[in-house]
Design an enzyme around this catalytic site. Structure first.
Site, PDB file in Angstrom:
ATOM      1  N   LYS A   1      -3.864  -4.194 -17.394  1.00 29.55           N
ATOM      2  CA  LYS A   1      -4.051  -4.549 -18.753  1.00 29.55           C
ATOM      3  C   LYS A   1      -4.878  -3.518 -20.314  1.00 29.55           C
ATOM      4  CE  LYS A   1      -7.954  -7.501 -18.905  1.00 29.55           C
ATOM      5  NZ  LYS A   1      -8.005  -7.539 -17.386  1.00 29.55           N
TER       6      LYS A   1
ATOM      7  N   ARG B   1     -13.812 -13.277 -21.810  1.00 27.07           N
ATOM      8  CA  ARG B   1     -13.285 -13.604 -20.723  1.00 27.07           C
ATOM      9  C   ARG B   1     -14.490 -14.628 -20.560  1.00 27.07           C
ATOM     10  NH1 ARG B   1     -13.642  -7.624 -18.946  1.00 27.07           N
ATOM     11  NH2 ARG B   1     -13.561  -8.168 -17.215  1.00 27.07           N
TER      12      ARG B   1
ATOM     13  N   ARG C   1      -7.199   2.701  -7.659  1.00 25.85           N
ATOM     14  CA  ARG C   1      -7.286   3.067  -9.360  1.00 25.85           C
ATOM     15  C   ARG C   1      -8.266   4.651  -9.749  1.00 25.85           C
ATOM     16  NH1 ARG C   1      -9.254  -1.407 -13.510  1.00 25.85           N
ATOM     17  NH2 ARG C   1     -10.967  -1.700 -13.068  1.00 25.85           N
TER      18      ARG C   1
ATOM     19  N   ARG D   1     -14.068   3.280  -9.929  1.00 23.82           N
ATOM     20  CA  ARG D   1     -15.553   2.715 -10.409  1.00 23.82           C
ATOM     21  C   ARG D   1     -16.087   2.807  -8.831  1.00 23.82           C
ATOM     22  NH1 ARG D   1     -12.815  -0.545 -14.978  1.00 23.82           N
ATOM     23  NH2 ARG D   1     -14.098  -2.486 -14.341  1.00 23.82           N
TER      24      ARG D   1
ATOM     25  N   ARG E   1     -15.637 -10.265  -8.411  1.00 23.10           N
ATOM     26  CA  ARG E   1     -15.055 -10.239  -9.281  1.00 23.10           C
ATOM     27  C   ARG E   1     -13.212 -11.426 -10.242  1.00 23.10           C
ATOM     28  NH1 ARG E   1     -13.469  -4.109 -10.863  1.00 23.10           N
ATOM     29  NH2 ARG E   1     -12.745  -5.207 -12.612  1.00 23.10           N
TER      30      ARG E   1
END
Ligand code: AMP
Length: 212
Positions: A15, A90, A125, A158, A169
């Site tokens: 996203k 969300r 990532r 992260r 998550r």
């Protein structure tokens, strides 16, 4: 044609990357609640203090906090020709609050990626510790290796992209966020894109949907 858009999808579905590309294409703001909260954490504001415990555990921060962020943000002048909401709403409560803000959403783009692929992707990532740009060591590497090619920041992983937190998550995503697919489908606003395709192909498909 106004472009008030929501980008939906699991964490790591792409996203943020697509929001960056689409927003620079249309010159509209990229509004990421995750980025806003991480910035607040860094600068130690009241929002940052309240969100810290949740974000570090991979949990959602309370609805009221993010609803207030968005309420203030989408009335700003730079949103008049459109915006991309990345990571908001969300929960159903957030979507309902957005409906009541008096800003009409045009389309919801849902980036679909299977959980097993998400887990693989998240390990690669990297984000810039300065400007927050997102990279992937394999699929979307920085031209400057471990440094950001948009500024001079360093690329880091992260804390909430570590495998044990990613699992939590994803659970939160399935429980709290996935019901939004149905919510927007019922309103004929939902367009699902295969988030596993090539980055540029996905952008092309997103633009075709937005323009249709
Ligand atoms: P993201 O960068 O979108 O993956 O968001 C990172 C973290 O910020 C999430 O795991 C949540 O803790 C928090 N967060 C971001 N957006 C929201 C939201 N709309 N509602 C609740 N928590 C959020």
């Amino acid at each position: 044609m106004s472009k008030n858009l929501i980008f939906l999808g699991a964490p790591g579905a792409g996203k943020g990357t697509q929001a960056d590309l689409i927003c620079s294409h249309y010159k509209i703001p990229h509004i990421s609640t995750g980025d806003i909260i991480r910035q607040a954490l860094k600068t130690g504001t009241e929002l940052g203090k309240q969100a810290k415990g949740y974000i570090e555990k991979g949990l959602l921060v309370p609805d009221e906090l993010v609803i207030d962020i968005i309420k203030e943000r989408i009335i700003k002048e730079d949103c008049k020709d459109g915006f991309v909401l990345d990571g908001f709403p969300r929960t159903i409560a957030q979507a309902e609050a957005l409906d009541n803000m008096g800003v009409k959403i045009d389309k919801v783009l849902n980036f679909h990626v299977e959980d097993s692929d998400i887990i693989k992707r998240m390990s690669g990532r990297r984000v810039c510790d300065k400007c927050g740009s997102t990279f992937h060591i394999e699929f979307n590497p920085s031209e400057n290796g471990e440094m950001c090619d948009k500024c001079t920041g360093t690329l880091i992983q992260r804390k909430d992209d570590k495998p044990e937190i990613v699992k939590d998550r994803l659970d939160v995503y399935h429980k709290e966020t996935e019901p939004l697919i149905d919510y927007y489908e019922k309103q004929n606003m939902l367009f699902t894109i295969n988030g596993n395709a090539d980055i540029n192909e996905i952008t092309k498909e997103a633009i075709a949907i937005i323009e249709a």
